[in-house]
Design an enzyme around this catalytic site. Structure first.
Site, short mmCIF file in Angstrom:
data_model
loop_
_atom_site.label_atom_id
_atom_site.label_comp_id
_atom_site.label_asym_id
_atom_site.label_seq_id
_atom_site.Cartn_x
_atom_site.Cartn_y
_atom_site.Cartn_z
CD GLN A 1 -2.59 -1.27 2.47
OE1 GLN A 1 -3.56 -0.50 2.75
NE2 GLN A 1 -2.13 -2.09 3.38
CG ASP B 1 8.11 3.23 0.50
OD1 ASP B 1 8.47 2.00 0.09
OD2 ASP B 1 7.30 3.55 1.65
CG HIS C 1 -2.79 2.92 -2.11
ND1 HIS C 1 -2.66 2.89 -0.67
CD2 HIS C 1 -3.94 2.39 -2.50
CE1 HIS C 1 -3.93 2.18 -0.24
NE2 HIS C 1 -4.50 1.81 -1.50
CB THR D 1 -1.47 -2.75 6.61
OG1 THR D 1 -2.70 -2.32 6.24
CG2 THR D 1 -1.36 -4.30 6.13
CB SER D 2 -4.92 -2.07 10.97
OG SER D 2 -5.30 -1.05 10.10
#
Length: 241
Positions: A91, A94, A109, A176-177
């Site tokens: 996600q 970079d 993304h 990430t959650s």
């Protein structure tokens, strides 16, 4: 084509990059602190004040350039180098996975080190050491914009991400959650016989049923898992240390 080894798919989020010093938009300091998302990361912001949006992403890009891959990035790249089949869905915008040496990286993304046409998303340009200025245009003469998915925009790479997860033998979630959509729904694409584990330092984090929790930071947990997999020569979900 028959795969030579089990397929590890890794879903990474802001937590893995934060350990390299890249601020998340939820942080209370750093680049996002003085900006509303609505002012710098939406199509409406771009239409209203493209110069400000470009300045903001130029600053984010310089932060990415100054960052270095951490132990988690390097461990995943090392696992691939040892002959394991590793696909990374990130996600993050970079390029730390690529700089660590990972070769199969899908950016959900977008990529901050790329520019794209503001009218034709297929027209993309590597930036190298450059930034984007007003007046920089694509081959069709339209202003260049950051090649990132803004809030309110579709996620064009999502169908490809679903296809990758559907071929996984093990899904490793790092940084990430599993609550932010649409990425969180990728877990639903796993084959019935595949396993899923989450590396996160927050013991109180709510996780979906069937996901194994490994309480550790990315920089500690991922290298530890990779060492076990390399030692055993196979992928498996180990018991908590």
């Amino acid at each position: 084509m028959t795969r030579k080894s089990p397929h590890l798919v890794v879903l990474t989020g802001a937590g893995i990059s934060a350990e390299s010093g890249i601020q998340t938009f939820r942080a209370h300091d750093g680049l996002w602190a003085d900006h509303r998302i609505e002012d710098v990361a939406t199509p409406e912001a771009w239409a209203r004040d493209p110069a400000m949006v470009l300045r903001f992403y130029d600053a984010r890009r310089e932060q990415v350039r100054a960052a270095r891959p951490n132990a988690a990035h390097r461990a995943l790249a090392g696992l691939e180098a040892r002959g394991f089949e590793v696909s990374i869905i990130t996600q993050n915008i970079d390029d730390l996975h690529e700089r660590a040496g990972s070769r199969h990286v899908l950016h959900l993304h977008g990529e901050i080190m790329m520019a794209r046409s503001s009218v034709n998303p297929r027209m993309r340009y590597p930036l190298g050491r450059d930034n984007i200025a007003m007046g920089d245009v694509c081959d069709q003469g339209s202003q260049l914009r950051p090649d990132v998915v803004w809030f309110g925009e579709a996620v064009p790479a999502y169908p490809q991400a679903c296809e990758i997860v559907a071929e996984a033998d093990l899904l490793l979630v790092v940084g990430t959650s599993l609550v932010v959509m649409p990425a969180a729904a990728l877990v639903d694409e796993l084959p019935l016989d595949a396993e899923c584990m989450l590396v996160d330092p927050d013991e109180q984090l709510s996780i979906p049923p069937g996901v194994t929790r490994w309480v550790a930071s990315a920089g500690e947990g991922v290298p530890a898992l990779v060492r076990q997999w390399q030692r055993e020569g196979r992928l498996f979900v180990p018991a908590m240390p």
